[in-house]
Design a protein around this motif. Structure first.
Motif, PDB file in Angstrom:
ATOM      1  N   ARG A  15       0.839  -1.216   0.000  1.00 51.15           N
ATOM      2  CA  ARG A  15       0.000   0.000   0.000  1.00 51.15           C
ATOM      3  C   ARG A  15       0.867   1.256   0.000  1.00 51.15           C
ATOM      4  NH1 ARG A  15      -1.968  -2.034   4.687  1.00 51.15           N
ATOM      5  NH2 ARG A  15      -1.904   0.029   5.641  1.00 51.15           N
ATOM      6  N   PHE A  16       1.916   1.207  -0.807  1.00 49.64           N
ATOM      7  CA  PHE A  16       2.999   2.171  -0.745  1.00 49.64           C
ATOM      8  C   PHE A  16       3.103   2.883  -2.085  1.00 49.64           C
ATOM      9  CE2 PHE A  16       7.588   2.954   0.384  1.00 49.64           C
ATOM     10  CZ  PHE A  16       7.364   3.321   1.711  1.00 49.64           C
ATOM     11  N   VAL A  17       3.243   4.202  -2.072  1.00 49.59           N
ATOM     12  CA  VAL A  17       3.444   4.956  -3.306  1.00 49.59           C
ATOM     13  C   VAL A  17       4.646   5.877  -3.157  1.00 49.59           C
ATOM     14  CG1 VAL A  17       1.027   4.867  -4.055  1.00 49.59           C
ATOM     15  CG2 VAL A  17       1.809   6.755  -2.615  1.00 49.59           C
ATOM     16  N   ILE A  18       5.379   6.055  -4.249  1.00 53.82           N
ATOM     17  CA  ILE A  18       6.496   7.001  -4.303  1.00 53.82           C
ATOM     18  C   ILE A  18       6.057   8.167  -5.172  1.00 53.82           C
ATOM     19  CG2 ILE A  18       8.943   7.323  -4.881  1.00 53.82           C
ATOM     20  CD1 ILE A  18       8.489   5.136  -2.793  1.00 53.82           C
ATOM     21  N   MET A  19       6.337   9.383  -4.704  1.00 53.77           N
ATOM     22  CA  MET A  19       5.900  10.588  -5.395  1.00 53.77           C
ATOM     23  C   MET A  19       7.078  11.517  -5.622  1.00 53.77           C
ATOM     24  SD  MET A  19       2.768  11.065  -2.817  1.00 53.77           S
ATOM     25  CE  MET A  19       4.055  11.086  -1.598  1.00 53.77           C
ATOM     26  N   ASN A  20       6.958  12.393  -6.617  1.00 55.29           N
ATOM     27  CA  ASN A  20       8.039  13.328  -6.929  1.00 55.29           C
ATOM     28  C   ASN A  20       7.919  14.618  -6.110  1.00 55.29           C
ATOM     29  OD1 ASN A  20       5.840  14.469  -8.253  1.00 55.29           O
ATOM     30  ND2 ASN A  20       7.035  15.131 -10.011  1.00 55.29           N
ATOM     31  N   LEU A  21       7.569  14.481  -4.850  1.00 52.41           N
ATOM     32  CA  LEU A  21       7.538  15.618  -3.921  1.00 52.41           C
ATOM     33  C   LEU A  21       8.638  15.386  -2.899  1.00 52.41           C
ATOM     34  CD1 LEU A  21       3.682  15.794  -3.367  1.00 52.41           C
ATOM     35  CD2 LEU A  21       5.052  17.409  -4.682  1.00 52.41           C
ATOM     36  N   GLY A  22       9.494  16.381  -2.714  1.00 54.64           N
ATOM     37  CA  GLY A  22      10.646  16.204  -1.840  1.00 54.64           C
ATOM     38  C   GLY A  22      10.626  17.118  -0.635  1.00 54.64           C
ATOM     39  N   TRP A  23      11.846  17.349  -0.080  1.00 50.37           N
ATOM     40  CA  TRP A  23      11.993  18.125   1.152  1.00 50.37           C
ATOM     41  C   TRP A  23      11.287  19.459   1.125  1.00 50.37           C
ATOM     42  CZ3 TRP A  23      17.969  17.306   0.966  1.00 50.37           C
ATOM     43  CH2 TRP A  23      18.283  16.048   1.520  1.00 50.37           C
ATOM     44  N   ASP A  24      11.308  20.127  -0.048  1.00 45.11           N
ATOM     45  CA  ASP A  24      10.732  21.470  -0.138  1.00 45.11           C
ATOM     46  C   ASP A  24       9.210  21.445  -0.193  1.00 45.11           C
ATOM     47  OD1 ASP A  24      13.288  22.507  -0.182  1.00 45.11           O
ATOM     48  OD2 ASP A  24      13.359  22.663  -2.366  1.00 45.11           O
ATOM     49  N   ASP A  25       8.636  20.244  -0.354  1.00 48.27           N
ATOM     50  CA  ASP A  25       7.214  20.142  -0.642  1.00 48.27           C
ATOM     51  C   ASP A  25       6.403  19.528   0.500  1.00 48.27           C
ATOM     52  OD1 ASP A  25       7.826  20.946  -3.378  1.00 48.27           O
ATOM     53  OD2 ASP A  25       8.674  18.937  -3.577  1.00 48.27           O
ATOM     54  N   VAL A  28       7.299  14.408   6.814  1.00 43.67           N
ATOM     55  CA  VAL A  28       6.753  13.164   7.361  1.00 43.67           C
ATOM     56  C   VAL A  28       5.510  13.485   8.174  1.00 43.67           C
ATOM     57  CG1 VAL A  28       7.187  11.283   8.982  1.00 43.67           C
ATOM     58  CG2 VAL A  28       8.963  11.963   7.356  1.00 43.67           C
ATOM     59  N   GLY A  29       4.450  12.708   7.951  1.00 46.01           N
ATOM     60  CA  GLY A  29       3.196  12.912   8.660  1.00 46.01           C
ATOM     61  C   GLY A  29       2.165  13.685   7.862  1.00 46.01           C
ATOM     62  N   GLU A  47       5.634   8.981   4.754  1.00 46.18           N
ATOM     63  CA  GLU A  47       6.427   8.198   5.704  1.00 46.18           C
ATOM     64  C   GLU A  47       7.913   8.545   5.654  1.00 46.18           C
ATOM     65  OE1 GLU A  47       4.954   6.306   7.805  1.00 46.18           O
ATOM     66  OE2 GLU A  47       3.017   5.879   6.889  1.00 46.18           O
ATOM     67  N   ARG A  48       8.413   8.801   4.447  1.00 45.47           N
ATOM     68  CA  ARG A  48       9.837   9.129   4.271  1.00 45.47           C
ATOM     69  C   ARG A  48       9.959  10.219   3.225  1.00 45.47           C
ATOM     70  NH1 ARG A  48      10.990   3.413   4.072  1.00 45.47           N
ATOM     71  NH2 ARG A  48      11.725   3.539   1.935  1.00 45.47           N
ATOM     72  N   VAL A  49      10.889  11.126   3.447  1.00 46.37           N
ATOM     73  CA  VAL A  49      11.103  12.216   2.495  1.00 46.37           C
ATOM     74  C   VAL A  49      12.586  12.306   2.166  1.00 46.37           C
ATOM     75  CG1 VAL A  49      10.776  14.668   2.016  1.00 46.37           C
ATOM     76  CG2 VAL A  49       9.174  13.486   3.528  1.00 46.37           C
ATOM     77  N   GLN A  50      12.893  12.364   0.888  1.00 47.83           N
ATOM     78  CA  GLN A  50      14.247  12.614   0.423  1.00 47.83           C
ATOM     79  C   GLN A  50      14.251  13.933  -0.339  1.00 47.83           C
ATOM     80  OE1 GLN A  50      14.941   8.903  -1.681  1.00 47.83           O
ATOM     81  NE2 GLN A  50      15.923   8.013   0.113  1.00 47.83           N
ATOM     82  N   SER A  54       9.354  11.358  -2.220  1.00 44.69           N
ATOM     83  CA  SER A  54       8.869  10.925  -0.912  1.00 44.69           C
ATOM     84  C   SER A  54       8.067   9.641  -1.079  1.00 44.69           C
ATOM     85  CB  SER A  54       8.014  12.013  -0.249  1.00 44.69           C
ATOM     86  OG  SER A  54       6.973  12.416  -1.101  1.00 44.69           O
ATOM     87  N   ALA A  55       7.928   8.935   0.025  1.00 42.63           N
ATOM     88  CA  ALA A  55       7.180   7.684   0.064  1.00 42.63           C
ATOM     89  C   ALA A  55       6.011   7.859   1.006  1.00 42.63           C
ATOM     90  CB  ALA A  55       8.079   6.548   0.549  1.00 42.63           C
ATOM     91  N   ALA A  56       4.857   7.339   0.612  1.00 45.01           N
ATOM     92  CA  ALA A  56       3.659   7.462   1.438  1.00 45.01           C
ATOM     93  C   ALA A  56       2.919   6.139   1.468  1.00 45.01           C
ATOM     94  CB  ALA A  56       2.746   8.555   0.882  1.00 45.01           C
TER      95      ALA A  56
END
Length: 76
Positions: A15-25, A28-29, A47-50, A54-56
């Motif tokens: 149930r995991f998606v990776i998106m092209n939104l990063g630290w500036d966007d 977590v939460g 859940e995680r941001v690079q 990011s991963a959600a």
């Protein structure tokens, strides 16, 4: 940052998606909404941001949402 992003990969078994939104966007939460052609498909929690991605995880109410690559991601 971007106010809107897109799904770059989907991992349905987790149930995991990776998106092209990063630290500036996002952070977590944060909760994001996922759309296709303005139809709400689901909501997910970051859940995680690079730096540039990011991963959600899909929220329980939306666990069976059919998310696809290139679906639109919007901040709530």
């Amino acid at each position: 940052g971007l106010s809107e992003g897109r799904v770059v990969s989907v991992h349905p078994q987790w149930r995991f998606v990776i998106m092209n939104l990063g630290w500036d966007d996002v952070k977590v939460g944060d909760i994001v909404s996922i759309y296709r052609s303005d139809q709400l498909l689901g909501k997910a929690r970051i859940e995680r941001v690079q730096e540039e991605v990011s991963a959600a995880t899909l929220l329980p109410d939306w666990a069976n949402a059919e998310i696809q690559v290139n679906d639109t991601v919007r901040m709530l």
